[in-house]
Design an enzyme around this catalytic site. Structure first.
Site, short mmCIF file in Angstrom:
data_model
loop_
_atom_site.label_atom_id
_atom_site.label_comp_id
_atom_site.label_asym_id
_atom_site.label_seq_id
_atom_site.Cartn_x
_atom_site.Cartn_y
_atom_site.Cartn_z
N LYS A 11 33.25 50.90 36.05
CA LYS A 11 31.91 49.88 35.35
C LYS A 11 31.41 49.58 36.66
O LYS A 11 32.19 49.19 38.03
CB LYS A 11 32.28 49.11 34.55
N PRO A 106 37.80 54.57 43.49
CA PRO A 106 38.22 53.41 44.64
C PRO A 106 38.95 52.44 43.94
O PRO A 106 38.68 51.66 43.09
CB PRO A 106 37.23 53.12 45.55
N ALA A 108 40.90 48.51 44.08
CA ALA A 108 40.41 47.00 44.63
C ALA A 108 38.94 47.19 44.79
O ALA A 108 38.61 46.78 46.00
CB ALA A 108 41.33 46.74 45.63
N GLY A 110 36.10 46.37 42.77
CA GLY A 110 35.17 45.60 41.79
C GLY A 110 34.66 46.80 40.65
O GLY A 110 33.51 46.35 40.25
N ALA A 112 36.82 47.93 38.17
CA ALA A 112 37.57 48.07 37.01
C ALA A 112 38.49 49.07 36.90
O ALA A 112 38.94 49.45 35.99
CB ALA A 112 36.82 47.94 35.97
N SER A 115 41.76 48.22 35.10
CA SER A 115 41.28 47.83 33.85
C SER A 115 41.26 49.37 32.72
O SER A 115 41.42 49.17 31.83
CB SER A 115 40.09 47.05 33.64
N ASP A 148 38.48 42.56 31.71
CA ASP A 148 37.68 43.61 31.62
C ASP A 148 38.04 44.98 30.76
O ASP A 148 37.18 45.79 30.29
CB ASP A 148 37.65 44.34 33.24
P1 ATP Z 1 38.09 44.55 38.65
O1 ATP Z 1 36.86 45.12 38.93
O2 ATP Z 1 38.51 44.54 37.28
O3 ATP Z 1 38.32 43.32 39.23
P2 ATP Z 1 38.85 46.25 40.93
O4 ATP Z 1 38.24 47.39 40.69
O5 ATP Z 1 38.55 45.08 41.76
O6 ATP Z 1 39.22 45.61 39.55
P3 ATP Z 1 41.66 47.83 40.67
O7 ATP Z 1 41.25 49.05 41.11
O8 ATP Z 1 41.94 47.54 39.39
O9 ATP Z 1 40.70 46.29 41.13
O10 ATP Z 1 42.64 47.16 41.65
C1 ATP Z 1 43.20 45.88 42.10
C2 ATP Z 1 44.80 45.95 42.46
O11 ATP Z 1 45.51 46.26 41.23
C3 ATP Z 1 45.26 46.92 43.32
O12 ATP Z 1 45.41 46.44 44.55
C4 ATP Z 1 46.20 47.76 42.74
O13 ATP Z 1 47.42 47.64 43.69
C5 ATP Z 1 46.66 47.12 41.48
N1 ATP Z 1 46.82 48.05 40.45
C6 ATP Z 1 47.54 48.05 39.42
N2 ATP Z 1 47.45 48.99 38.44
C7 ATP Z 1 46.50 49.73 38.95
C8 ATP Z 1 45.73 50.95 38.50
N3 ATP Z 1 46.18 51.60 37.43
N4 ATP Z 1 44.81 51.39 39.20
C9 ATP Z 1 44.38 50.90 40.46
N5 ATP Z 1 44.98 49.64 40.90
C10 ATP Z 1 45.92 49.09 40.12
#
Ligand code: ATP
Length: 324
Positions: A11, A106, A108, A110, A112, A115, A148
């Site tokens: 997202k 990618p 971490a 932003g 999701a 999620s 999310d």
């Molecule tokens: P959001 O936008 O919901 O804040 P994000 O895209 O910033 O999420 P994610 O890709 O979900 O962040 O990753 C955040 C952290 O969660 C990573 O550092 C990773 O180690 C951990 N993680 C746990 N499960 C997963 C997964 N299935 N996919 C990606 N990262 C995961």
């Protein structure tokens, strides 16, 4: 034994506002979360989740991405554990699950990524165990794991309030093309972004009475909702907003630079950071223009650490690719 392959889309946030009260203080909820008003949009960039039964009552996670844990800290693992705890009879009848995550989103970023993997596992286990849960039951289960996740189940274009789990779907948006830019090695902690925002802007309007008026004039989710309802990409792009840019851009000059570079491209309708970053996205009208913007970004920043993607808006969340 049956198995399912699900598409788990990422997202972007077209809008993210951290709600203040009438005096400009941040409205923090009893559970410690901030009150948010967001517009979330599913995009075509997606992970593929393969899920199959195991004879033993265990959960196994595999992932092709070195940064993603495969133990109990993986959100997909936690989604499976939640289903096992909620439906012990189904676990006994059908056995455990093996989850294979093919990562394209990618990490971490932003976007999701975690999620949407969890949302796919909820839906996959519902199918695997013949539970017949409705979308709103899956969203409710997802909300207990992460704010999310309900959106990732629902997908499309949605207004999300509360801590992001209360959803009001908007009419589907016609395709808008998107270029995403993220430095592979750069991560921004979501917890840090909200904490810093609270520390820096928590009570700013109490100190500066003009600030609230300025904010009220500048920040107006109705304007972007109207632009979405009118299917007007130029207007949507003009009304993009993300409060977290106020803390992330000054602290991460690389993110600010991506933002400025996107804004300087003539084809770009509008640009914004997604969620707590560090991904920056740009909206453009056609796929050709998106490819041209990607090339211009690559020429300006030849650094291999910079990942660039061309994608587009889609109208659905988790969906089935195949079942065997
Ligand atoms: P959001 O936008 O919901 O804040 P994000 O895209 O910033 O999420 P994610 O890709 O979900 O962040 O990753 C955040 C952290 O969660 C990573 O550092 C990773 O180690 C951990 N993680 C746990 N499960 C997963 C997964 N299935 N996919 C990606 N990262 C995961």
């Amino acid at each position: 034994m049956r198995s399912y392959t699900l598409i788990a889309p990422a997202k972007i946030n077209l809008y993210l506002e951290i709600i203040s009260d009438a005096y400009g203080g941040l409205r923090q909820r009893p559970d410690g979360y901030h009150e948010l008003a967001m517009i979330l949009q599913s995009i075509e960039l997606a992970d593929k989740i393969h899920i199959k039964s195991l004879s033993a009552e265990t959960i196994r996670v595999n992932c092709n991405h070195p940064q993603v844990p495969t133990d109990q800290s993986n959100l997909a693992y936690r989604a499976a554990a939640l289903m096992a705890a909620q439906f012990p009879q189904a676990l006994a009848e059908y056995g455990g699950v093996e989850i294979t995550i093919n990562k394209h989103i990618p990490v971490a970023a932003g976007l999701a990524g975690g999620s949407t993997n969890a949302a796919a596992v909820l839906m996959g286990i519902d199918l695997l165990w013949n539970l017949g849960l409705t979308k709103s039951e899956l969203e409710e289960l997802g909300a207990t794991l992460g704010s999310d996740i309900p959106f990732c189940v629902a997908g499309g274009t949605v207004i999300a309030t509360g801590r992001g789990e209360q959803l009001s779907p908007l009419a589907s948006l016609d395709t808008i093309y998107i270029v995403l830019a993220k430095y592979r090695s750069l991560e921004v902690s979501t917890a840090w972004a909200y904490k810093t925002y609270r520390q820096e802007f928590g009570n700013s309007a109490l100190r500066d009475s003009e600030n609230l008026a300025a904010r009220a004039a500048a920040v107006h989710s109705e304007a972007i909702v109207k632009a979405i309802l009118n299917q007007n990409p130029g207007e949507i792009a003009a009304k993009l907003h993300n409060d977290l840019e106020r803390v992330v851009l000054p602290a991460y000059p690389q993110v600010l630079h991506l933002r400025e570079l996107f804004a300087s491209q003539p084809q770009v309708l509008g640009t914004m950071m997604s969620g707590s970053g560090p991904t920056v996205f740009a909206l453009v009208e056609s796929e050709e223009q998106a490819q041209a913007v990607k090339l211009q970004m690559r020429a300006a920043i030849p650094d291999e650490d910079l990942e660039l993607f061309v994608t587009r808006t889609i109208t659905q969340g988790i969906h089935l690719a195949s079942s065997v």
